[in-house]
Every structure is written in structure tokens, then in C-alpha cells.
Motif scaffolding. Structure first.
Motif, PDB file in Angstrom:
ATOM      1  N   LEU A 228       0.846  -1.177  -0.164  1.00 41.10           N
ATOM      2  CA  LEU A 228       0.074   0.051   0.167  1.00 41.10           C
ATOM      3  C   LEU A 228       0.752   1.261  -0.022  1.00 41.10           C
ATOM      4  CD1 LEU A 228      -2.786  -0.950   2.583  1.00 41.10           C
ATOM      5  CD2 LEU A 228      -2.842  -1.082   0.267  1.00 41.10           C
ATOM      6  N   ALA A 229       2.182   1.190   0.515  1.00 40.43           N
ATOM      7  CA  ALA A 229       2.916   2.243   0.792  1.00 40.43           C
ATOM      8  C   ALA A 229       3.241   2.985  -0.637  1.00 40.43           C
ATOM      9  CB  ALA A 229       4.309   1.935   1.275  1.00 40.43           C
ATOM     10  N   GLU A 230       2.909   4.348  -0.622  1.00 39.29           N
ATOM     11  CA  GLU A 230       3.257   5.179  -2.045  1.00 39.29           C
ATOM     12  C   GLU A 230       4.646   4.833  -2.391  1.00 39.29           C
ATOM     13  OE1 GLU A 230       3.074   9.672  -2.824  1.00 39.29           O
ATOM     14  OE2 GLU A 230       1.640   8.984  -1.675  1.00 39.29           O
TER      15      GLU A 230
ATOM     16  N   GLY B 172      13.182  -3.776  -5.749  1.00 41.00           N
ATOM     17  CA  GLY B 172      12.636  -2.716  -6.343  1.00 41.00           C
ATOM     18  C   GLY B 172      10.817  -2.945  -6.423  1.00 41.00           C
ATOM     19  N   ILE B 173      10.193  -2.926  -5.066  1.00 43.06           N
ATOM     20  CA  ILE B 173       8.714  -3.540  -4.944  1.00 43.06           C
ATOM     21  C   ILE B 173       8.177  -2.244  -4.988  1.00 43.06           C
ATOM     22  CG2 ILE B 173       7.272  -4.417  -3.604  1.00 43.06           C
ATOM     23  CD1 ILE B 173       9.560  -6.104  -2.539  1.00 43.06           C
ATOM     24  N   PRO B 174       7.377  -1.860  -5.892  1.00 46.00           N
ATOM     25  CA  PRO B 174       6.510  -0.755  -6.059  1.00 46.00           C
ATOM     26  C   PRO B 174       5.172  -0.861  -5.339  1.00 46.00           C
ATOM     27  CG  PRO B 174       6.098  -1.921  -8.125  1.00 46.00           C
ATOM     28  CD  PRO B 174       7.381  -2.880  -7.250  1.00 46.00           C
ATOM     29  N   GLN B 175       4.369   0.275  -5.059  1.00 42.83           N
ATOM     30  CA  GLN B 175       3.143   0.290  -4.746  1.00 42.83           C
ATOM     31  C   GLN B 175       2.173  -0.545  -5.670  1.00 42.83           C
ATOM     32  OE1 GLN B 175       1.055   3.827  -4.880  1.00 42.83           O
ATOM     33  NE2 GLN B 175       0.050   3.559  -2.946  1.00 42.83           N
ATOM     34  N   ASP B 176       1.147  -1.041  -4.998  1.00 38.25           N
ATOM     35  CA  ASP B 176       0.083  -1.851  -5.615  1.00 38.25           C
ATOM     36  C   ASP B 176       0.779  -3.338  -5.987  1.00 38.25           C
ATOM     37  OD1 ASP B 176      -1.910  -0.192  -5.016  1.00 38.25           O
ATOM     38  OD2 ASP B 176      -1.449   0.948  -7.128  1.00 38.25           O
ATOM     39  N   SER B 177       1.925  -3.745  -5.756  1.00 29.76           N
ATOM     40  CA  SER B 177       2.483  -4.962  -6.120  1.00 29.76           C
ATOM     41  C   SER B 177       2.241  -6.165  -5.010  1.00 29.76           C
ATOM     42  CB  SER B 177       3.899  -5.009  -6.215  1.00 29.76           C
ATOM     43  OG  SER B 177       4.622  -4.582  -5.108  1.00 29.76           O
ATOM     44  N   TYR B 178       2.140  -7.386  -5.406  1.00 33.22           N
ATOM     45  CA  TYR B 178       1.888  -8.318  -4.226  1.00 33.22           C
ATOM     46  C   TYR B 178       3.164  -9.070  -3.671  1.00 33.22           C
ATOM     47  CZ  TYR B 178      -2.859  -7.981  -5.262  1.00 33.22           C
ATOM     48  OH  TYR B 178      -4.219  -7.549  -5.234  1.00 33.22           O
ATOM     49  N   VAL B 179       3.635  -9.471  -2.672  1.00 36.48           N
ATOM     50  CA  VAL B 179       4.632 -10.095  -1.926  1.00 36.48           C
ATOM     51  C   VAL B 179       4.287 -11.056  -1.058  1.00 36.48           C
ATOM     52  CG1 VAL B 179       6.177  -7.899  -2.309  1.00 36.48           C
ATOM     53  CG2 VAL B 179       5.172  -8.441  -0.059  1.00 36.48           C
ATOM     54  N   GLU B 180       5.411 -12.019  -0.886  1.00 43.99           N
ATOM     55  CA  GLU B 180       5.009 -13.160  -0.201  1.00 43.99           C
ATOM     56  C   GLU B 180       6.152 -13.062   0.932  1.00 43.99           C
ATOM     57  OE1 GLU B 180       2.661 -16.190  -2.805  1.00 43.99           O
ATOM     58  OE2 GLU B 180       4.591 -17.010  -2.044  1.00 43.99           O
TER      59      GLU B 180
ATOM     60  N   LEU C  48       4.385  -4.297   9.460  1.00 41.12           N
ATOM     61  CA  LEU C  48       3.941  -3.890   8.325  1.00 41.12           C
ATOM     62  C   LEU C  48       2.644  -3.357   8.305  1.00 41.12           C
ATOM     63  CD1 LEU C  48       4.999  -7.005   6.245  1.00 41.12           C
ATOM     64  CD2 LEU C  48       6.151  -4.676   6.083  1.00 41.12           C
ATOM     65  N   LYS C  49       1.665  -3.784   8.955  1.00 37.90           N
ATOM     66  CA  LYS C  49       0.318  -3.238   9.094  1.00 37.90           C
ATOM     67  C   LYS C  49       0.483  -1.904  10.199  1.00 37.90           C
ATOM     68  CE  LYS C  49      -2.557  -7.465   8.728  1.00 37.90           C
ATOM     69  NZ  LYS C  49      -3.207  -8.353   9.534  1.00 37.90           N
ATOM     70  N   SER C  50       1.160  -1.780  11.090  1.00 39.21           N
ATOM     71  CA  SER C  50       1.230  -0.537  11.776  1.00 39.21           C
ATOM     72  C   SER C  50       1.877   0.465  11.078  1.00 39.21           C
ATOM     73  CB  SER C  50       1.964  -0.904  13.135  1.00 39.21           C
ATOM     74  OG  SER C  50       3.127  -0.986  12.874  1.00 39.21           O
ATOM     75  N   GLU C  51       2.761   0.201  10.112  1.00 38.27           N
ATOM     76  CA  GLU C  51       3.370   1.396   9.489  1.00 38.27           C
ATOM     77  C   GLU C  51       2.494   1.796   7.941  1.00 38.27           C
ATOM     78  OE1 GLU C  51       6.284   3.112   9.871  1.00 38.27           O
ATOM     79  OE2 GLU C  51       6.054   2.505  12.015  1.00 38.27           O
ATOM     80  N   GLY C  52       1.446   0.753   7.950  1.00 40.72           N
ATOM     81  CA  GLY C  52       0.893   0.972   6.817  1.00 40.72           C
ATOM     82  C   GLY C  52       1.035   0.661   5.443  1.00 40.72           C
ATOM     83  N   VAL C  53       2.326  -0.107   5.436  1.00 38.47           N
ATOM     84  CA  VAL C  53       3.126  -0.546   4.094  1.00 38.47           C
ATOM     85  C   VAL C  53       2.455  -1.478   3.320  1.00 38.47           C
ATOM     86  CG1 VAL C  53       5.095  -1.585   3.677  1.00 38.47           C
ATOM     87  CG2 VAL C  53       5.219  -0.148   5.715  1.00 38.47           C
ATOM     88  N   VAL C  54       1.501  -2.349   4.071  1.00 42.50           N
ATOM     89  CA  VAL C  54       0.891  -3.423   3.111  1.00 42.50           C
ATOM     90  C   VAL C  54      -0.400  -3.773   3.990  1.00 42.50           C
ATOM     91  CG1 VAL C  54       2.901  -4.749   2.758  1.00 42.50           C
ATOM     92  CG2 VAL C  54       1.704  -5.411   4.619  1.00 42.50           C
ATOM     93  N   GLU C  55      -1.269  -4.309   3.025  1.00 45.62           N
ATOM     94  CA  GLU C  55      -2.289  -5.012   3.748  1.00 45.62           C
ATOM     95  C   GLU C  55      -2.260  -6.735   3.348  1.00 45.62           C
ATOM     96  OE1 GLU C  55      -6.058  -4.014   1.962  1.00 45.62           O
ATOM     97  OE2 GLU C  55      -5.646  -4.514  -0.186  1.00 45.62           O
ATOM     98  N   GLN C  56      -2.556  -7.543   4.357  1.00 43.55           N
ATOM     99  CA  GLN C  56      -2.732  -8.952   4.187  1.00 43.55           C
ATOM    100  C   GLN C  56      -3.558  -9.376   3.322  1.00 43.55           C
ATOM    101  OE1 GLN C  56      -2.069 -10.904   7.768  1.00 43.55           O
ATOM    102  NE2 GLN C  56      -1.175 -12.570   6.867  1.00 43.55           N
ATOM    103  N   VAL C  57      -3.429 -10.447   2.352  1.00 47.54           N
ATOM    104  CA  VAL C  57      -4.300 -10.949   1.436  1.00 47.54           C
ATOM    105  C   VAL C  57      -4.187 -12.592   1.129  1.00 47.54           C
ATOM    106  CG1 VAL C  57      -4.300  -8.814  -0.194  1.00 47.54           C
ATOM    107  CG2 VAL C  57      -2.812 -10.584  -0.501  1.00 47.54           C
TER     108      VAL C  57
END
Length: 95
Positions: A9-11, A54-62, A81-90
Motif C-alpha cells: 500500500l505504501a506510496e 524494487g518493490i513498487p506500490q500495488d504489487s504483491y509479495v510473499e 507492516l500493518k502498523s506502518e501502513g506498508v501493506v495489507e494482508q491478502v
């Protein structure tokens, strides 16, 4: 083995400060922790490895943790990750 999938999610994606703090979070655990993006897997305890993705916004990682404290490692990393607003778990099968 513990594994989770996230949408970034991070810009700024997972670069510079988020990457550094993520590596620092992973280094608190004895387990092997890896980060996979776009078919490439790196040691999450290596800033050079994480930055090389080089992980950009709106990408998916594991993220995968394997070892004696794998559950604690995954929980701690997810909390950061969640507390910093970096990602959302999917779900693991999500794109």
C-alpha cells in the motif's frame, strides 16, 4: 513454515525507510525469513536483497518464515507492516 501474502500500500513501495525497518524487524528472529516478489526470493534480513527487488506500490509479495520461532517472526513482521501502513494482508491465492 509460516507464509503470508501482502499487497503493498505504501506510496513509495518497499524501498528505503520501509525496507530498512522491515529488515530490522526480521533480524529480531532466529528463523530464516524470505521475501518473494515477481518470482525472485531474497533473504529478508538483507537490506541489499530487499532493495534489489524494487518493490513498487500495488504489487504483491510473499513473506515466509521457517525455523524455531517462525510463528513469532511472522506475527512480529506482520504487526510492523500493518502498523506502518506498508501493506495489507491478502489470501495466499490472491493476485
Amino acid at each position: 513454515m509460516e507464509m503470508s501474502r501482502f499487497k503493498v500500500l505504501a506510496e513509495t513501495g518497499i524501498m528505503s525507510r520501509p525496507a530498512t525497518r522491515l529488515v530490522m524487524a526480521a533480524q529480531n528472529y532466529a528463523s530464516d525469513v524470505t521475501l518473494t516478489y515477481n518470482g525472485k526470493t531474497v533473504n529478508l534480513k538483507s537490506i541489499m536483497g530487499v532493495m534489489s527487488l524494487g518493490i513498487p506500490q500495488d504489487s504483491y509479495v510473499e513473506i515466509q518464515a521457517n525455523g524455531e520461532d517462525e510463528q513469532e517472526a511472522m506475527a512480529g513482521i506482520v504487526d510492523y507492516l500493518k502498523s506502518e501502513g506498508v501493506v495489507e494482508q491478502v489470501a495466499l491465492d490472491a493476485n
